[in-house]
Design a protein around this motif. Structure first.
Motif, mmCIF file in Angstrom:
data_model
loop_
_atom_site.group_PDB
_atom_site.id
_atom_site.type_symbol
_atom_site.label_atom_id
_atom_site.label_comp_id
_atom_site.label_asym_id
_atom_site.label_seq_id
_atom_site.Cartn_x
_atom_site.Cartn_y
_atom_site.Cartn_z
ATOM 1 N N VAL A 154 1.012 -1.261 0.053
ATOM 2 C CA VAL A 154 0.162 -0.068 -0.048
ATOM 3 C C VAL A 154 0.799 1.209 -0.066
ATOM 4 C CG1 VAL A 154 -1.879 -1.002 1.220
ATOM 5 C CG2 VAL A 154 -0.322 0.005 2.651
ATOM 6 N N ASP A 155 0.430 2.453 -0.817
ATOM 7 C CA ASP A 155 1.285 3.751 -0.584
ATOM 8 C C ASP A 155 1.304 4.343 0.715
ATOM 9 O OD1 ASP A 155 1.422 3.649 -3.353
ATOM 10 O OD2 ASP A 155 -0.545 4.133 -3.769
ATOM 11 N N GLU A 156 0.269 4.047 1.660
ATOM 12 C CA GLU A 156 0.255 4.639 2.795
ATOM 13 C C GLU A 156 -0.568 4.041 3.934
ATOM 14 O OE1 GLU A 156 -0.475 9.208 4.343
ATOM 15 O OE2 GLU A 156 -0.651 8.994 2.440
ATOM 16 N N ILE A 157 -0.249 4.060 5.093
ATOM 17 C CA ILE A 157 -1.111 3.523 5.977
ATOM 18 C C ILE A 157 -1.606 4.595 7.211
ATOM 19 C CG2 ILE A 157 -1.211 1.611 7.987
ATOM 20 C CD1 ILE A 157 1.224 0.452 6.489
ATOM 21 N N LEU A 158 -2.841 4.658 7.384
ATOM 22 C CA LEU A 158 -3.166 5.813 8.414
ATOM 23 C C LEU A 158 -3.892 4.988 9.606
ATOM 24 C CD1 LEU A 158 -5.397 8.256 6.236
ATOM 25 C CD2 LEU A 158 -2.829 8.374 7.076
ATOM 26 N N TYR A 159 -3.170 5.431 10.784
ATOM 27 C CA TYR A 159 -3.537 4.912 12.141
ATOM 28 C C TYR A 159 -3.294 5.831 13.016
ATOM 29 C CZ TYR A 159 1.155 4.051 12.558
ATOM 30 O OH TYR A 159 2.793 4.083 12.700
ATOM 31 N N GLU A 160 -3.901 5.779 14.076
ATOM 32 C CA GLU A 160 -3.892 6.537 15.261
ATOM 33 C C GLU A 160 -2.743 6.980 15.719
ATOM 34 O OE1 GLU A 160 -6.797 7.003 18.954
ATOM 35 O OE2 GLU A 160 -5.690 5.468 18.948
#
Length: 162
Positions: A154-160
């Motif tokens: 994946v290009d980017e991982i968003l998480y808290e």
């Protein structure tokens, strides 16, 4: 997510309908429609690794979907009226689920390769590969996850707190 530049700049967005153990996507879906963007959701074909991204007409359209044996809402197999993203203009952005992720963008899915196979199809489409963002909980970020040759990071991982 709503303020992310890639989200803001995208018109055609694919997003998963979250299961109870995944980052909840309902508010993102509502915002996609509020901003006048086009929303596509997965339809998995059982006993294969084939998936299509089919267009939703509204956030309320979700209530017309069928529950699969995997407890996932999706358009029925005989629903041929919906636009498939790659039959039209392709996708700008795909929000992806997963069980685990590493900081290199490797993703551990549920083992069937649906998203990897779909991304391969996207790469052959004239619009090219869409930007991919995984939505994760901090607890899902690992030092490394096992990868196979056909896994697409994946290009980017968003998480808290990322």
């Amino acid at each position: 997510v709503i303020d992310h530049p890639k989200y803001q700049g995208s018109k055609r967005i694919a997003i998963f309908l979250s299961m109870p153990d995944e980052v909840q996507t309902e508010e993102i879906i509502k915002d996609i429609f509020k901003q006048g963007k086009e929303c596509f959701i997965p339809r998995y074909k059982p006993h294969s690794n084939h998936m299509d991204m089919l267009k939703l007409s509204s956030a309320e359209d979700i209530s017309s979907l069928h529950l699969t044996s995997w407890n996932i809402l999706q358009p029925s197999d005989d629903d041929s009226a919906r636009e498939e993203a790659l039959a039209g203009g392709g996708l700008d952005l795909i929000f992806m689920p997963g069980l685990g992720f590493d900081k290199k963008g490797n993703r551990l899915g549920r083992g069937k390769g649906y998203y990897d196979t779909y991304l391969e199809r996207c790469m052959k489409h004239h619009s090219g590969k869409p930007y991919t963002i995984a939505l994760a909980f901090r607890e899902q970020i690992c030092d490394s996850v096992p990868v196979a040759e056909n896994d697409v990071p994946v290009d980017e991982i968003l998480y808290e707190d990322c």
